[in-house]
Scaffold this active site. Structure first.
Site, PDB file in Angstrom:
ATOM      1  N   CYS A  18       0.851  -1.181   0.000  1.00  0.00           N
ATOM      2  CA  CYS A  18       0.000   0.000   0.000  1.00  0.00           C
ATOM      3  C   CYS A  18       0.888   1.232   0.000  1.00  0.00           C
ATOM      4  CB  CYS A  18      -0.890  -0.019   1.236  1.00  0.00           C
ATOM      5  SG  CYS A  18      -1.911   1.449   1.388  1.00  0.00           S
TER       6      CYS A  18
ATOM      7  N   HIS B  52      -9.072  -3.716  -2.336  1.00  0.00           N
ATOM      8  CA  HIS B  52      -8.116  -3.020  -1.463  1.00  0.00           C
ATOM      9  C   HIS B  52      -8.583  -1.587  -1.195  1.00  0.00           C
ATOM     10  CE1 HIS B  52      -3.928  -2.105  -0.008  1.00  0.00           C
ATOM     11  NE2 HIS B  52      -4.302  -0.900  -0.363  1.00  0.00           N
ATOM     12  N   GLU B  53      -9.014  -0.897  -2.248  1.00  0.00           N
ATOM     13  CA  GLU B  53      -9.401   0.515  -2.091  1.00  0.00           C
ATOM     14  C   GLU B  53     -10.722   0.642  -1.316  1.00  0.00           C
ATOM     15  OE1 GLU B  53      -6.988   2.269  -2.568  1.00  0.00           O
ATOM     16  OE2 GLU B  53      -5.866   0.975  -3.929  1.00  0.00           O
TER      17      GLU B  53
ATOM     18  N   HIS C 145     -10.060   0.596   2.250  1.00  0.00           N
ATOM     19  CA  HIS C 145      -9.639   1.906   2.766  1.00  0.00           C
ATOM     20  C   HIS C 145     -10.854   2.726   3.181  1.00  0.00           C
ATOM     21  CE1 HIS C 145      -5.304   2.330   2.379  1.00  0.00           C
ATOM     22  NE2 HIS C 145      -5.317   1.783   1.185  1.00  0.00           N
TER      23      HIS C 145
HETATM   24 ZN   LIG Z   1      -3.731   0.970   0.188  1.00  0.00          ZN
END
Ligand SMILES: [Zn+2]
Length: 136
Positions: free
Chosen positions: A85, A126-127, A130
């Site tokens: 990341c 993944h995003e 977040h």
């Molecule tokens: Zn990330």
């Protein structure tokens, strides 16, 4: 406008709020920042530029996709993998899904529903993490 990348874990651990039309500039800045960091980054969420709104951008190699308020509505084919990341150092283990279906709004706030698989699906997951305040 390119913005600095947020690396404050306390901030990144907080959940993002729904984005509205007032956040369109945030989406544009996020895309500019992704393009500026493309050497080491294939996707970004808005909290990575210090804005806790549910907006992500993903590089598909040949094009970029901006997703506002993305939600994974279906997922298939769990597997274990390792990810890095831009906001963190090193890689971490995580579970991802090979195929996903996502509801989101585009830059014009038009509702979209798309299927993604493989690498692009992994970046999107993944995003979206977040946006939930999950930093792997
Ligand atoms: Zn990330």
């Amino acid at each position: 406008m390119v913005r600095p990348v947020m690396k404050d874990i306390f901030f990144l651990n907080q959940k993002s709020e729904p984005a509205t039309k007032a956040d369109k500039q945030v989406a544009e800045d996020l895309l500019d920042t992704l393009k500026a960091n493309e050497a080491g980054c294939v996707g970004m969420a808005a909290n990575m530029i210090g804005v806790k709104k549910r907006i992500i951008v993903v590089s598909m190699g040949f094009a970029y996709i901006t997703m506002i308020n993305p939600v994974i509505v279906k997922k298939f084919g769990a597997y274990e993998t390792e990810e890095g990341c831009l906001s963190l150092v090193g890689v971490r283990r995580t579970t991802r899904y090979k195929d996903i279906e996502v509801d989101f709004q585009d830059l014009n706030f038009k509702k979209q529903h798309q299927k993604y698989s493989g690498w692009i699906a992994q970046i999107i997951q993944h995003e979206i993490d977040h946006c939930e305040g999950i930093v792997i």
